[in-house]
Design a protein around this motif. Structure first.
Motif, PDB file in Angstrom:
ATOM      1  N   GLN A  47       0.818  -1.198   0.000  1.00 14.33           N
ATOM      2  CA  GLN A  47       0.000   0.000   0.000  1.00 14.33           C
ATOM      3  C   GLN A  47       0.857   1.255   0.000  1.00 14.33           C
ATOM      4  O   GLN A  47       0.529   2.240  -0.646  1.00 14.33           O
ATOM      5  N   TYR A  64      -9.837   2.403  -4.269  1.00 10.67           N
ATOM      6  CA  TYR A  64     -10.393   2.428  -2.923  1.00 10.67           C
ATOM      7  C   TYR A  64     -11.219   3.683  -2.651  1.00 10.67           C
ATOM      8  O   TYR A  64     -11.639   3.912  -1.552  1.00 10.67           O
ATOM      9  N   ASN A  92      -9.608  -6.708   0.726  1.00 12.65           N
ATOM     10  CA  ASN A  92     -10.660  -5.745   1.027  1.00 12.65           C
ATOM     11  C   ASN A  92     -12.046  -6.367   0.878  1.00 12.65           C
ATOM     12  O   ASN A  92     -12.980  -6.028   1.606  1.00 12.65           O
ATOM     13  N   TYR A 109     -12.481  -8.188   3.938  1.00 11.05           N
ATOM     14  CA  TYR A 109     -12.681  -7.203   5.004  1.00 11.05           C
ATOM     15  C   TYR A 109     -14.122  -6.696   5.032  1.00 11.05           C
ATOM     16  O   TYR A 109     -14.722  -6.539   6.102  1.00 11.05           O
ATOM     17  N   ARG A 120     -12.206  -8.929  11.436  1.00  7.53           N
ATOM     18  CA  ARG A 120     -12.389  -7.566  10.927  1.00  7.53           C
ATOM     19  C   ARG A 120     -11.185  -6.691  11.262  1.00  7.53           C
ATOM     20  O   ARG A 120     -10.645  -5.992  10.392  1.00  7.53           O
ATOM     21  N   PHE A 154      -7.922  -7.575   9.193  1.00  8.01           N
ATOM     22  CA  PHE A 154      -7.873  -7.038   7.829  1.00  8.01           C
ATOM     23  C   PHE A 154      -7.702  -5.524   7.842  1.00  8.01           C
ATOM     24  O   PHE A 154      -6.964  -4.963   7.019  1.00  8.01           O
ATOM     25  N   LYS A 155      -8.367  -4.853   8.754  1.00  6.58           N
ATOM     26  CA  LYS A 155      -8.255  -3.393   8.840  1.00  6.58           C
ATOM     27  C   LYS A 155      -6.817  -2.974   9.108  1.00  6.58           C
ATOM     28  O   LYS A 155      -6.280  -2.072   8.457  1.00  6.58           O
ATOM     29  N   LEU A 207      -4.364  -4.026   6.039  1.00  4.86           N
ATOM     30  CA  LEU A 207      -4.509  -3.210   4.833  1.00  4.86           C
ATOM     31  C   LEU A 207      -4.074  -1.769   5.049  1.00  4.86           C
ATOM     32  O   LEU A 207      -3.702  -1.075   4.106  1.00  4.86           O
ATOM     33  N   ALA A 229      -7.178   0.145   3.149  1.00  3.09           N
ATOM     34  CA  ALA A 229      -8.451  -0.475   3.509  1.00  3.09           C
ATOM     35  C   ALA A 229      -9.618   0.395   3.073  1.00  3.09           C
ATOM     36  O   ALA A 229      -9.542   1.626   3.122  1.00  3.09           O
TER      37      ALA A 229
END
Length: 232
Positions: free
Chosen positions: A35, A44, A66, A69, A109, A112-113, A116, A120
């Motif tokens: 990222q 995004y 994502n 996510y 949750r 992944f947050k 990313l 995200a």
């Protein structure tokens, strides 16, 4: 005050659970680095505005993460509301099981947050107006729909994941989601954990592509998602 305390407890639990994913630190570092190096984050950005906006999850491995996510956000929000307002017809054992599932979904949750980072998608706004949280039947039917959706969704994109570290993480998470699906199915109908609506005659779980998964998830989201950038 009670709701604020519950939310704080959920957040603390999620952070602790996230730390238990330490074995996946290489993958997390890889996502964050990806990222940071990206010069085009347009995948995004919101399309439209407000809760009615449609958010495309993006492409490649970050897009798939994502996508996962988004589904974990939906599941976590659902189980938090279930646990915060158990109906009278749930048994003590069922409450414990659903609380454990909530904890898992919140941990997924948050994983992944954090993984990313700036890549995200934003926090999604759920729409649970069609769910009767005062009814055990309604809650379990929705739980089954969400758990089955999650398993078929992970299985439907697994072959497209390029980074082996991400694939391992996805495999670990979908394994937990499958355990949830089996438990929920059995709470509805004892002995139904391998029904043909999810497991085929070869003993393999049924898969579902992003188009169908997104369409189903969007029924329960004010903030709509799209996977049009996947191109598969």
């Amino acid at each position: 005050m009670k709701t604020e305390t519950n939310n704080l407890s959920n957040a603390n639990m999620a952070r602790r659970a996230f730390l238990r994913y330490a074995g996946a630190s290489t993958a997390v570092a890889g996502i964050v680095a990806m990222q940071a190096c990206s010069k085009d984050n347009s995948a995004y950005e919101d399309v439209g505005g407000g809760d009615s906006a449609t958010i495309d999850v993006g492409s490649g491995d970050p897009g798939i993460l994502n996508y996962a996510y988004a589904l974990e956000q939906l599941e976590a929000a659902f189980y938090i509301q279930v646990v915060n307002s158990f109906s009278a017809d749930f048994t003590t054992e069922e409450k414990l099981l659903l609380t454990d599932i909530r904890d898992h979904e919140v941990a997924h949750r948050e994983f992944f947050k954090a993984a990313l980072g700036s890549g995200a998608i934003k926090g999604l706004t759920p729409d649970f107006s069609k769910i009767d949280f005062s009814s055990r039947t309604s809650v379990l039917a929705t739980a089954k729909a969400f758990e089955d959706l999650g398993v078929t969704a992970y299985d439907g994109v697994a072959s497209k994941i390029q980074n082996n570290d991400y694939l391992v993480i996805a495999g670990k998470i979908v394994s937990v989601e499958a355990r949830h699906a089996a438990v929920i199915s059995n709470l509805i109908t004892p002995g139904s954990f391998v029904d043909s609506d999810q497991v085929d005659s070869n003993g393999l779980n049924i898969t579902m592509g992003p188009t169908k998964v997104v369409a189903t998830a969007n029924l329960f989201l004010k903030t709509k998602i799209s996977a049009k950038s996947f191109n598969f």
